[in-house]
Design a protein around this motif. Structure first.
Motif: not given
Length: 284
Positions: A71-84
């Motif tokens: 959570p809150p991601y419903k799919t796999y995300v890129l590392y760039e998206v995670y650290i934003t």
């Protein structure tokens, strides 16, 4: 002559109206914004730090650190998206500490002394200073998000609106912490110690760069330190807000820490009970 005295007496006794408080707030905010605009290197440095992580470190860590569906991601995300969200928190953290540095500078140069001896309540002056610092830091965050957008790191469109309250509350917490720390710093030279012992441990002992479940697997002790770190909850509050969700635990912790740090700063700057008075008495 008696009429003039009668006209001045209410203001001198602290009987200010809403208009006077707004004028005071406007003056503090405008001064902080003008200072920021005249210090272009401050704006550039505030963007360089998160952009280095986004453009350089994320490219290398993407192949090493996988981010599972959490959570809150419903799919796999890129590392760039995670650290934003963590990089947004980085901007707020450094900006909050920058506010504490400006408080030390103003206190040494005399500007802060003039402000603190004004007839306005001490708590209102500190709150105005915090609001000014948060306004500047939020502008820096959105400038970073614009650059990240063109780099391909995008959140849901409404997320850029939903994240604003989370940024504001997190910024208030970190600015309040900076205010509290500024009351304990006597000289500008001591600010380097704050950088080493507050900013960097607070940032790296958080889910800003890696998920908490990975930290728990690697080091249970570090995981406990992350849970005790207020910055952890600021990052998670921002992360969930990007997707229109509220992490109620993070919201409660951030709100509680904001009140705690602000209360400590107000007490510390109280001339009758604060740390500044005790330091001045010791020097005298």
């Amino acid at each position: 002559m008696p009429e003039k005295v009668a006209a001045v007496t209410p203001a001198a006794s602290g009987a200010f109206g809403l208009r006077h408080y707004l004028i005071c707030l406007k003056g503090v905010v405008v001064r902080e914004c003008l200072r920021f605009l005249h210090q272009r290197e401050r704006f550039i440095s505030s963007l360089v730090r998160p952009l280095v992580w986004l453009f350089i470190f994320a490219a290398g860590f993407r192949q090493v650190l996988g981010v599972s569906i959490i959570p809150p991601y419903k799919t796999y995300v890129l590392y760039e998206v995670y650290i934003t969200p963590g990089l947004c928190g980085m901007i707020l953290l450094f900006s909050g500490m920058q506010s504490s540095l400006s408080m030390v500078y103003d206190r040494e140069m005399g500007n802060m002394r003039i402000l603190l001896v004004s007839p306005f309540p001490r708590w209102y002056l500190l709150l105005s200073k915090m609001l000014a610092g948060v306004s500047v830091s939020i502008a820096q965050v959105y400038a970073f998000l614009i650059v990240a957008w063109f780099w391909g790191v995008k959140a849901p469109l409404l997320g850029y609106l939903f994240v604003l309250p989370a940024l504001f509350l997190s910024g208030m917490m970190l600015c309040a912490l900076g205010m509290l720390l500024s009351s304990m710093i006597k000289q500008l030279e001591n600010f380097a110690g704050i950088m080493n012992f507050v900013i960097f441990p607070g940032y790296f002992a958080s889910p800003a760069l890696y998920p908490l479940w990975r930290i728990q697997e690697a080091s249970p002790l570090l995981y406990k330190l992350c849970l005790a770190n207020p910055f952890t909850y600021a990052v998670e509050l921002i992360r969930f807000a990007f997707y229109g969700q509220v992490d109620w635990v993070s919201l409660g912790v951030v709100a509680g820490c904001t009140l705690l740090f602000l209360g400590g700063a107000i007490i510390a700057y109280d001339p009758s009970r604060g740390l500044i008075t005790r330091k001045q008495g010791g020097n005298g």
